[in-house]
Scaffold this active site. Structure first.
Site, mmCIF file in Angstrom:
data_model
loop_
_atom_site.group_PDB
_atom_site.id
_atom_site.type_symbol
_atom_site.label_atom_id
_atom_site.label_comp_id
_atom_site.label_asym_id
_atom_site.label_seq_id
_atom_site.Cartn_x
_atom_site.Cartn_y
_atom_site.Cartn_z
ATOM 1 N N SER A 1 -25.053 56.110 2.541
ATOM 2 C CA SER A 1 -24.382 56.673 1.924
ATOM 3 C C SER A 1 -23.132 55.079 2.265
ATOM 4 O O SER A 1 -22.580 54.166 1.275
ATOM 5 C CB SER A 1 -23.422 57.263 1.915
ATOM 6 O OG SER A 1 -22.422 57.891 0.943
ATOM 7 N N SER A 2 -22.925 55.363 3.048
ATOM 8 C CA SER A 2 -21.287 54.523 3.904
ATOM 9 C C SER A 2 -22.003 52.371 3.929
ATOM 10 O O SER A 2 -21.103 51.725 2.980
ATOM 11 C CB SER A 2 -21.054 54.693 4.993
ATOM 12 O OG SER A 2 -20.324 56.175 4.524
ATOM 13 N N LYS B 1 2.318 44.269 10.840
ATOM 14 C CA LYS B 1 2.294 45.119 9.935
ATOM 15 C C LYS B 1 3.475 45.970 9.735
ATOM 16 O O LYS B 1 4.135 46.090 8.017
ATOM 17 C CB LYS B 1 1.023 45.940 9.422
ATOM 18 C CG LYS B 1 -0.122 44.796 10.077
ATOM 19 C CD LYS B 1 -1.416 46.091 9.555
ATOM 20 C CE LYS B 1 -1.755 45.689 7.831
ATOM 21 N NZ LYS B 1 -1.578 44.420 6.995
ATOM 22 N N SER C 1 -0.063 48.652 1.487
ATOM 23 C CA SER C 1 1.104 47.641 0.832
ATOM 24 C C SER C 1 0.796 46.897 -0.699
ATOM 25 O O SER C 1 1.446 46.139 -1.048
ATOM 26 C CB SER C 1 0.052 46.558 1.580
ATOM 27 O OG SER C 1 0.156 46.113 2.608
ATOM 28 N N THR D 1 -0.809 45.053 14.893
ATOM 29 C CA THR D 1 0.779 46.432 13.923
ATOM 30 C C THR D 1 1.576 46.160 13.722
ATOM 31 O O THR D 1 1.912 46.863 13.092
ATOM 32 C CB THR D 1 -0.410 48.157 14.747
ATOM 33 O OG1 THR D 1 -1.865 47.521 14.735
ATOM 34 C CG2 THR D 1 -0.436 48.697 13.985
ATOM 35 N N TRP E 1 -16.981 66.367 17.872
ATOM 36 C CA TRP E 1 -17.968 65.540 16.793
ATOM 37 C C TRP E 1 -18.442 64.636 17.175
ATOM 38 O O TRP E 1 -18.991 64.121 16.418
ATOM 39 C CB TRP E 1 -16.700 65.322 15.436
ATOM 40 C CG TRP E 1 -15.337 64.330 16.065
ATOM 41 C CD1 TRP E 1 -14.665 64.688 16.664
ATOM 42 C CD2 TRP E 1 -16.288 62.740 15.390
ATOM 43 N NE1 TRP E 1 -13.859 63.362 16.943
ATOM 44 C CE2 TRP E 1 -14.471 62.371 16.785
ATOM 45 C CE3 TRP E 1 -16.455 61.535 14.652
ATOM 46 C CZ2 TRP E 1 -14.743 61.050 16.312
ATOM 47 C CZ3 TRP E 1 -16.093 60.071 14.798
ATOM 48 C CH2 TRP E 1 -15.147 60.270 15.247
ATOM 49 N N ARG F 1 -7.228 69.992 25.172
ATOM 50 C CA ARG F 1 -7.256 70.117 23.293
ATOM 51 C C ARG F 1 -8.897 70.994 23.794
ATOM 52 O O ARG F 1 -9.621 71.580 25.519
ATOM 53 C CB ARG F 1 -7.432 68.714 23.367
ATOM 54 C CG ARG F 1 -9.537 67.974 23.560
ATOM 55 C CD ARG F 1 -8.657 66.666 22.961
ATOM 56 N NE ARG F 1 -9.883 66.331 21.506
ATOM 57 C CZ ARG F 1 -10.830 65.659 21.292
ATOM 58 N NH1 ARG F 1 -10.210 64.765 22.285
ATOM 59 N NH2 ARG F 1 -10.794 65.538 20.054
ATOM 60 N N HIS G 1 -11.924 52.522 26.192
ATOM 61 C CA HIS G 1 -10.453 53.180 26.160
ATOM 62 C C HIS G 1 -10.251 54.906 26.153
ATOM 63 O O HIS G 1 -9.441 55.335 26.236
ATOM 64 C CB HIS G 1 -9.380 52.738 25.459
ATOM 65 C CG HIS G 1 -9.139 52.917 24.036
ATOM 66 N ND1 HIS G 1 -8.485 51.753 23.333
ATOM 67 C CD2 HIS G 1 -9.274 53.882 23.374
ATOM 68 C CE1 HIS G 1 -8.498 52.125 21.922
ATOM 69 N NE2 HIS G 1 -9.355 53.025 21.860
ATOM 70 N N HIS G 2 -11.531 54.616 25.245
ATOM 71 C CA HIS G 2 -11.549 56.569 24.863
ATOM 72 C C HIS G 2 -12.472 57.447 25.995
ATOM 73 O O HIS G 2 -12.891 58.497 26.573
ATOM 74 C CB HIS G 2 -12.574 56.728 23.678
ATOM 75 C CG HIS G 2 -12.491 56.149 22.713
ATOM 76 N ND1 HIS G 2 -11.821 57.165 21.813
ATOM 77 C CD2 HIS G 2 -12.037 55.002 22.147
ATOM 78 C CE1 HIS G 2 -10.745 56.454 20.658
ATOM 79 N NE2 HIS G 2 -11.625 55.187 21.093
ATOM 80 N N TYR H 1 -10.254 52.357 12.421
ATOM 81 C CA TYR H 1 -9.924 51.059 11.867
ATOM 82 C C TYR H 1 -10.573 51.401 10.623
ATOM 83 O O TYR H 1 -9.801 50.971 9.205
ATOM 84 C CB TYR H 1 -10.027 50.278 12.300
ATOM 85 C CG TYR H 1 -9.255 49.896 13.635
ATOM 86 C CD1 TYR H 1 -7.993 50.873 13.351
ATOM 87 C CD2 TYR H 1 -9.800 49.394 14.792
ATOM 88 C CE1 TYR H 1 -7.029 50.589 15.288
ATOM 89 C CE2 TYR H 1 -9.065 49.382 16.114
ATOM 90 C CZ TYR H 1 -7.722 49.611 15.692
ATOM 91 O OH TYR H 1 -6.926 50.316 17.632
ATOM 92 N N GLU I 1 -14.244 52.952 13.631
ATOM 93 C CA GLU I 1 -14.418 53.710 12.576
ATOM 94 C C GLU I 1 -12.874 54.477 12.316
ATOM 95 O O GLU I 1 -12.756 54.878 11.673
ATOM 96 C CB GLU I 1 -15.168 54.435 13.004
ATOM 97 C CG GLU I 1 -15.239 56.038 12.237
ATOM 98 C CD GLU I 1 -15.774 56.797 11.307
ATOM 99 O OE1 GLU I 1 -16.232 56.224 10.861
ATOM 100 O OE2 GLU I 1 -15.353 57.264 10.428
ATOM 101 N N HIS J 1 -14.656 71.241 11.498
ATOM 102 C CA HIS J 1 -13.360 69.992 10.885
ATOM 103 C C HIS J 1 -13.148 68.641 11.083
ATOM 104 O O HIS J 1 -13.029 68.118 10.006
ATOM 105 C CB HIS J 1 -11.776 70.986 11.663
ATOM 106 C CG HIS J 1 -10.126 70.297 11.275
ATOM 107 N ND1 HIS J 1 -10.253 70.503 10.287
ATOM 108 C CD2 HIS J 1 -9.883 69.362 12.191
ATOM 109 C CE1 HIS J 1 -9.282 69.710 10.442
ATOM 110 N NE2 HIS J 1 -8.961 69.164 11.399
ATOM 111 N N ASP K 1 -17.175 45.867 -13.736
ATOM 112 C CA ASP K 1 -17.960 47.189 -12.718
ATOM 113 C C ASP K 1 -18.535 46.677 -11.364
ATOM 114 O O ASP K 1 -17.767 45.464 -10.797
ATOM 115 C CB ASP K 1 -19.400 47.848 -13.750
ATOM 116 C CG ASP K 1 -18.948 49.334 -12.916
ATOM 117 O OD1 ASP K 1 -19.265 49.911 -11.753
ATOM 118 O OD2 ASP K 1 -19.427 49.692 -14.039
ATOM 119 N N HIS L 1 -14.977 53.373 17.586
ATOM 120 C CA HIS L 1 -13.534 52.282 17.921
ATOM 121 C C HIS L 1 -13.694 51.866 16.282
ATOM 122 O O HIS L 1 -12.228 52.182 16.099
ATOM 123 C CB HIS L 1 -13.172 52.050 18.539
ATOM 124 C CG HIS L 1 -11.487 52.279 18.749
ATOM 125 N ND1 HIS L 1 -10.669 53.173 19.096
ATOM 126 C CD2 HIS L 1 -10.511 50.920 18.202
ATOM 127 C CE1 HIS L 1 -9.020 52.794 18.787
ATOM 128 N NE2 HIS L 1 -9.274 51.526 18.317
#
Lengths: 540, 323
Positions: free
Chosen positions: A172-173, A334, A271, A331, A146, A453, A305-306, A260, A258, A81, A110, A256
């Site tokens: 790809s990314s 924003k 925006s 943040t 994951w 979890r 922090h993870h 963002y 990732e 998932h 293009d 991390h």
């Protein structure tokens, strides 16, 4: 150029439209609009596949006791998932939106590297075929989460499939990111200065740099997993002198930023949408751009922090706690700026605006729980509980995915030339926003009460909120079928023609083009009038 | 040394006022073990656990207040500035004073939160001065507890495995037909939260846990103690607790560790010191039976502890550093 005016009326000559042959058009395309469409369709498909895994998870968790699946399969579901939603749904959706809209927003004909654009898309179906095929193999799919923490992830039989799939997604990314940077830096129409670009384009420029910086780190981490599993190395094997925690440091140094990568383009989308429907320019354009840049910078120095519970030294805990808390400042800027944009406007509430407003509120709730999680002593309790699950689903579902849905409604008339059904769009919105909260809000309580979890079964004390959450989950999932229906209707059945400037308050180059946007646009660079741009005439 | 240096009590109390709304919203002090309908974190039963609880409440209160202000402003905007009410869009898009204010205020709030959190971190990190050491080892899918030292005296051969109790294990099988609601100890439902042999510890004692794992990464978490700590093969982590109230405290593995991750609970039984010492003496006696004394009667008092296994298998710890 000989065909100065041909882009908005298809005429006789070699200025061709889309190829008639289906295979040639879609598989060999170098056209940014077709590739953008491919990305978006692929992303929608993955959204439903990943969503079906979530339905299995919520069905098993509907009540205490094991009713439907074995625990190992449950772990496969949680793992797949996440992988499918992150790499298959959210990221390709943003790349698709970028592909479609960035050239239109900066007046480019293009993407800068059209053939690479084709390649970067067509890698993805192979990557996900590889990944999803593991579910049908005797060894089963990856079931170590994951995050792929060793040694657990190395116990699986599908390590090689997972690693190569991640490699392909990473390639790809990276190609997509290179393309976006090259396009934005080289192909802006004359007069489209960097600080006149739409915020969405800015957000993608910064995101692309993040992608280039961290995808190779992920590739390195999974390659070490591969060699640990099959070639006898001991990067993460304590018995061989390695360190399992090393993987976590490397993974989250990717992970991390990732996070963002999945939210900065959403900031960009919102925006664009809020000023349009507030009929008022965005508040603090430069502050918005600088906030995105500073969030991107901070994303590189908060990874541990993870890992507050892995036994970091005190100094490490303190540094990463402070750095993480700092993110609340840009943040917050924003969020305040979006509210200020609405203040004093003249607002209407079409579906894109509804999703954008829901984004601001619900993403902020995700930000609040993020601030709580940043406090390391409290995180000793929150860590790896449903509180975390609630947190990242608020920022990813009601954050990233709501923004993607908002962007889709916003530009769908420009893409198809037809208006979608506003009534059904609103039905989709209200169902989504109600059920997503029924789904995820009770998970805060579950986590605080002590439910870890990634468990397939739980004590009866957690039963009531799990049942509420599951009901919300089923209905939120079903609501997305309305979304599919609205899109199918708009593409093939809607009779209502969309005007060029679809929304009354819409500014920006894309609205100067016909609807649907012709196959080739801006063959000749447009003349930029600053008051045509959403942010062209701001002085701040 | 048990309480560490920094205890910013007054600031905490001031900040507590701002959390009052959250407290009333979430009602009362939660119990040590999860309760149906529980909305907030447990206060816990150890000396340190209120740190996490307090910080949680303060942060929650701050978030609720900011949320009310921001969302309130949004809803006012959505009602006042509607086109359908004839609102005409204004032209401004910048206000330096406002922007400075809403950058500065969050910074001040964050500094206060950071100060409070740093105090909690420092006391948590201080594992010195402990009066007892227990080694915790995670395995797929059970825990092993080895009593290393108590009141400065080394303990030999008191250690045992602790795994999911049989009733929960039978009930949790796929389509077992058994109702999880019937898994009870007294009035308390213990489905998936009970073990065959709990970790027995004394109250009022600073206990140092050294935590590691034998196969994959696990995480040892009892919410009532206020923290979790990863159990990592090859690494020895340290943490401490000082339980105040006697009682039975339940927790679970909190790091995905394979198919039965959800089925390796933790139960800590905290006894008054005297009872604990009696229990420990029994365990030691049972571990080292007097040589060639056939009729040695086992100590009589009926404790809940079953005959301990005396396996002295050491976890494969090849290196170590402490957290």
């Amino acid at each position: 150029m000989a065909h100065a005016a041909t882009h908005d009326h298809h005429d006789h000559d070699d200025h061709h439209g889309a190829p008639k042959n289906f295979f040639v058009r879609w598989c060999m395309s170098t056209n940014h609009k077709d590739i953008g469409t491919l990305y978006l369709v692929f992303s929608l498909l993955m959204f439903f596949i990943g969503g079906s895994f979530a339905m299995v998870i919520r069905a098993e968790l509907f009540k205490p006791g094991m009713q439907l699946v074995q625990p190992y399969f449950f772990n496969e579901m949680t793992t797949m998932h996440a992988l499918v939603m992150i790499f298959g749904a959210v990221m390709p959706a943003f790349v698709g939106l970028g592909n479609w809209m960035i050239p239109l927003m900066i007046g480019a004909p293009d993407m800068a590297l059209p053939r690479m654009n084709n390649l970067s898309f067509w890698i993805l179906p192979f990557a996900f075929s590889l990944l999803l095929s593991t579910l049908f193999l005797p060894g089963g799919g990856p079931a170590g989460g994951w995050t792929m923490y060793p040694p657990l992830s190395l116990q699986g039989d599908s390590v090689a499939y997972l690693v190569f799939a991640v490699h392909l997604m990473g390639i790809s990314s990276i190609m997509g990111a290179i393309n976006i940077i090259a396009t934005i830096l080289n192909m802006r129409a004359p007069g489209m200065d960097l600080l006149k670009m739409p915020v969405f384009v800015w957000s993608w420029l910064i995101t692309a740099f993040l992608l280039i910086a961290v995808m190779p780190v992920l590739a390195g981490a999974v390659t070490m997993l591969l060699t640990d599993k099959y070639f006898g190395t001991s990067f993460f094997n304590a018995a061989g002198g390695g360190d399992p925690v090393l993987f976590q440091h490397i993974f989250w140094f990717f992970g991390h930023p990732e996070v963002y990568i999945m939210i900065l383009p959403a900031f960009g989308l919102v925006s664009e949408i809020i000023p349009t429907f507030a009929r008022k320019p965005i508040f603090g354009y430069k502050a918005m751009v600088f906030a995105i840049a500073s969030i991107a910078f901070l994303s590189f120095i908060v990874w541990a922090h993870h890992m507050f519970a892995v036994g970091l030294p005190l100094g490490g805990e303190i540094f990463f706690m402070y750095a993480t808390m700092l993110i609340a400042v840009p943040t917050g800027v924003k969020v305040f700026n979006w509210v200020s944009t609405m203040w004093g406007g003249s607002m209407t509430f079409e579906t894109p605006m509804l999703f954008a407003i829901a984004f601001v509120i619900l993403f902020t709730i995700g930000g609040f729980s993020g601030l709580m999680l940043a406090l390391a002593p409290a995180d000793f309790q929150y860590h790896d509980t449903y509180f975390v699950v609630a947190h990242f689903h608020y920022v990813l579902v009601t954050g990233a995915i709501f923004a993607i849905i908002a962007g889709t409604y916003y530009w769908l008339p420009k893409w198809t030339g037809h208006m979608y059904s506003e009534t059904w769009g609103k039905i989709h919105f209200w169902n989504s926003v109600i059920w997503v909260n029924v789904l995820f809000f009770p998970q805060h309580f579950l986590g605080l009460a002590g439910m870890p979890r990634r468990i397939p079964d739980y004590n009866v004390a957690f039963a009531n909120f799990n049942m509420i959450s599951s009901i919300g989950g089923f209905l939120f999932g079903a609501s997305q079928l309305i979304f599919l229906g609205v899109i199918v209707h708009a593409v093939w059945f809607s009779k209502k023609k969309a005007p060029d400037r679809v929304w009354e308050g819409a500014k920006g180059l894309e609205w100067t083009l016909p609807s649907p946007a012709p196959y080739h646009t801006f063959d000749v660079p447009p003349v930029i009038h600053d008051d045509e741009l959403a942010h062209g005439h701001v002085e701040d | 040394m048990t309480s560490g240096g920094i205890r910013p009590g007054t600031i905490k109390r001031a900040a507590a006022a701002s959390a009052l709304f959250a407290l009333t919203l979430f009602g009362g002090v939660a119990m040590a073990n999860p309760q149906p309908g529980q909305l907030n974190m447990t206060r816990g039963a150890s000396e340190w656990s209120p740190e996490a609880y307090f910080l949680n409440n303060v942060a929650l209160g701050v978030c609720v207040v900011i949320g009310i202000l921001v969302f309130g402003a949004m809803f006012i905007a959505m009602f006042r500035f509607r086109k359908s009410r004839g609102a005409v869009a204004e032209k401004w898009s910048h206000n330096t004073t406002l922007e400075v204010i809403w950058t500065t205020i969050p910074v001040i709030i964050l500094i206060v939160l950071a100060y409070l959190a740093t105090g909690g971190l420092r006391t948590f990190a201080d594992t010195t001065g402990s009066q007892m050491t227990v080694k915790v080892t995670g395995y797929q899918w059970k825990w092993r507890y080895d009593y290393v030292e108590y009141q400065g005296k080394a303990i030999d051969k008191v250690g045992f495995m602790s795994k999911l109790d049989r009733e929960s294990d039978e009930t949790r099988q796929l389509n077992s037909g058994l109702d999880p609601h019937n898994v009870k100890v007294g009035d308390e439902n213990t489905y998936l939260l009970n073990v065959d042999k709990p970790l027995v510890v004394p109250v009022g004692t600073k206990i140092r846990f050294v935590i590691t794992a034998g196969d994959v990464i696990h995480s040892w978490w009892v919410p009532a103690l206020g923290w979790k700590m990863d159990a990592i093969p090859g690494i020895v982590n340290a943490a401490w607790t000082n339980i105040i109230e006697p009682g039975t405290y339940r927790g679970q593995c909190a790091e995905l560790c394979g198919q039965d991750h959800g089925f390796m609970p933790i139960v800590v039984q905290a006894l008054p010191k005297a009872e604990f010492e009696k229990w420990l003496a029994q365990q030691q006696a049972a571990a080292t039976p007097p040589p060639a004394q056939p009729a040695a009667p086992a100590p009589a008092p009926a404790s809940t502890a079953a005959a301990p296994k005396t396996a002295a298998v050491d976890a494969p710890v090849s290196q170590g550093h402490q957290g």
